[in-house]
Enzyme design. Structure first.
Site, PDB file in Angstrom:
ATOM      1  N   HIS A 257      -5.098  -1.225  12.493  1.00  0.00           N
ATOM      2  CA  HIS A 257      -4.857  -1.596  10.756  1.00  0.00           C
ATOM      3  C   HIS A 257      -5.647  -2.777  11.065  1.00  0.00           C
ATOM      4  CE1 HIS A 257      -1.922  -2.295   7.763  1.00  0.00           C
ATOM      5  NE2 HIS A 257      -0.854  -3.377   8.295  1.00  0.00           N
TER       6      HIS A 257
ATOM      7  N   GLN B 282       0.898  -1.364  -0.221  1.00  0.00           N
ATOM      8  CA  GLN B 282       0.289  -0.010   0.078  1.00  0.00           C
ATOM      9  C   GLN B 282       0.860   1.099   0.351  1.00  0.00           C
ATOM     10  OE1 GLN B 282      -1.553  -1.320   4.289  1.00  0.00           O
ATOM     11  NE2 GLN B 282      -1.535   0.501   4.510  1.00  0.00           N
TER      12      GLN B 282
ATOM     13  N   ASN C 216       0.249  -8.982   5.610  1.00  0.00           N
ATOM     14  CA  ASN C 216       0.431  -7.917   5.268  1.00  0.00           C
ATOM     15  C   ASN C 216       0.566  -6.577   3.953  1.00  0.00           C
ATOM     16  OD1 ASN C 216      -0.632  -5.100   6.511  1.00  0.00           O
ATOM     17  ND2 ASN C 216       1.983  -5.656   7.621  1.00  0.00           N
TER      18      ASN C 216
ATOM     19  N   CYS D 205      -4.708   0.156   4.018  1.00  0.00           N
ATOM     20  CA  CYS D 205      -4.828  -1.477   4.986  1.00  0.00           C
ATOM     21  C   CYS D 205      -6.188  -2.372   4.792  1.00  0.00           C
ATOM     22  CB  CYS D 205      -4.144  -1.519   6.131  1.00  0.00           C
ATOM     23  SG  CYS D 205      -4.942  -0.381   7.390  1.00  0.00           S
TER      24      CYS D 205
END
Length: 450
Positions: free
Chosen positions: A368, A67, A389, A73
């Site tokens: 997040h 990102q 992630n 996110c």
């Protein structure tokens, strides 16, 4: 009471200093912390902790996305769960959906959401807490699962190759600064129009011109989004495919095809104001006016985890939200573990708080969003979780992180699961009308970390 009597005296300072200097370890620790910093001085691996990236349930999901310097996110995580399905179904390794496309429409819709809330609250002074809350950050990059669903329901999605990243989607601060300035300026005018008893028709006409300017700003910054497109690709077997005359909505229906109504938000918020097995929404939280409502079913942590495990066992990854910066080392080793740092022993202090206390006293909230792609079950109980992630491959093991089960219990707040993986009683509870929480409730926090 005389406030001066409660001021810090020289005698107190002398006493504190004597106690400090009487400790043999004080100067050693002072040198360590001043030179290396708090985290480095308190860092250490727990004996016996298993950080190996090996899991009894491990979904194969390909390379991670990035990102970059944006707070998308939540968007990356949601689209990643969809591309996992799409990649498997159509044999497309490392395929990506366009996060820039959903970003454009999120920005556009958030402007209208802000304008409507400003109009609704125009009779209140700017010092009113709700008005102040709106003006503090008219819009930002952050969001929640239901907000992404609202965008897809209305606008669909497209492949990344059709609508690629731009400078401003990868590095959004310049746009956000200017955009929020415009929104605040527009708020002045809208509030004046309302308080001058201007007709609703005239107010909406002026708002439409404002939205036209927003569309222009977003198009210059992110590119004008496509309405129709052709898409060519080769699958993993090198077979050529061409899809002509697609729209963003027809692409979603053909290549993802999920009924997003079945994917619901589950939270774990063990505070007194949110009894378990009930649903909650947050006042003023959303992005699409008239679109999907943000709605959470609050479950105890055991049931919360079990829902995620059920979905993983069925071969589907899990969107989740957490407070990623709490007692973790996510940037290099990719570890979410309560024992990564021991600041309490370093400073000889007690920082223990319950999860409910951290929420009530503003110590923690969701910051997040990522994707759970695996879990290590021992005798049926989770010990650690595999996390995908969206910070690129340099984090953890090629972008994947290890989250201990203890850390999940303390700092994980939200998962999204298909309703089929809930119990019948939980599905009934999820269907109830939600209790409305105040705008600043911690369960209204937006995932935004870059």
């Amino acid at each position: 009471m005389n406030k001066l009597s409660n001021s810090i005296s020289k005698e107190q300072i002398d006493r504190y200093a004597k106690h400090y200097n009487d400790q043999n370890k004080s100067k050693v620790l002072e040198r360590a912390v001043t030179k290396n910093g708090i985290l480095a001085a308190s860092e250490g691996l727990r004996g016996g902790a298993d950080y190996s990236p090996v899991f009894s349930i491990d979904l194969k999901t390909g390379a991670v996305a990035n990102q970059k310097q944006s707070g998308r996110c939540w968007m990356f995580a949601a689209l990643n769960t969809m591309r996992h399905h799409l990649s498997d179904e159509f044999k497309l390794k490392d395929f990506e959906l366009s996060q820039n496309y959903t970003f454009f429409w999120d920005k556009f819709e958030k402007a209208n959401w802000f304008y409507e809330n400003i109009i609704t609250t125009a009779d209140k002074p700017t010092s009113d807490r709700k008005v102040s809350w709106l003006l503090n950050e008219p819009q930002g990059d952050g969001g929640q699962w239901d907000m992404l669903c609202a965008i897809i329901d209305k606008y669909g999605i497209v492949p990344e190759s059709v609508y690629p990243e731009t400078y401003n989607s990868n590095k959004s601060n310049e746009f956000n600064t200017l955009f929020n300035e415009k929104l605040r300026k527009d708020a002045v005018e809208l509030r004046e129009l309302v308080n001058a008893k201007t007709s609703e028709e005239q107010i909406q006409s002026r708002k439409e011109k404002m939205l036209e300017e927003v569309y222009r700003m977003a198009s210059y910054s992110f590119g004008e989004p496509p309405t129709t497109f052709d898409w060519e690709y080769r699958d993993d077997d090198q077979n050529y495919h061409r899809e002509a005359g697609l729209t963003p909505k027809s692409f979603y229906e053909k290549f993802v095809g999920w009924d997003l109504e079945n994917y619901v938000s589950i939270i774990n918020a063990p505070t007194d104001d949110k009894p378990f097995n009930h649903t909650y929404t947050i006042e003023m939280l959303g992005n699409v006016v008239g679109g999907r409502q943000v709605k959470h079913l609050n479950l105890n942590m055991h049931d919360f985890k079990q829902a995620a495990i059920n979905q993983l066992k069925a071969g589907h990854s899990v969107w989740f939200g957490c407070d990623v910066g709490q007692h973790s080392e996510p940037r290099k080793r990719g570890l979410l573990d309560l024992g990564v740092y021991d600041e309490e022993s370093l400073f000889d202090i007690d920082l223990s708080m319950s999860k409910a206390e951290r929420l009530d006293y503003s110590e923690s909230l969701m910051t997040h969003a990522m994707v759970i792609t695996g879990v290590d079950l021992v005798d049926g109980e989770p010990k650690k979780w595999k996390v995908e992630n969206s910070w690129g491959e340099k984090v953890g093991t090629k972008g994947y992180m290890v989250m201990t089960d203890e850390w999940m219990s303390e700092y994980c707040y939200q998962v999204v699961v298909d309703k089929q993986f809930l119990t019948e009683d939980q599905r009934k509870a999820q269907a109830e009308e939600p209790t409305k929480l105040l705008p600043w409730d911690p369960m209204g926090a937006l995932a935004y970390k870059d």
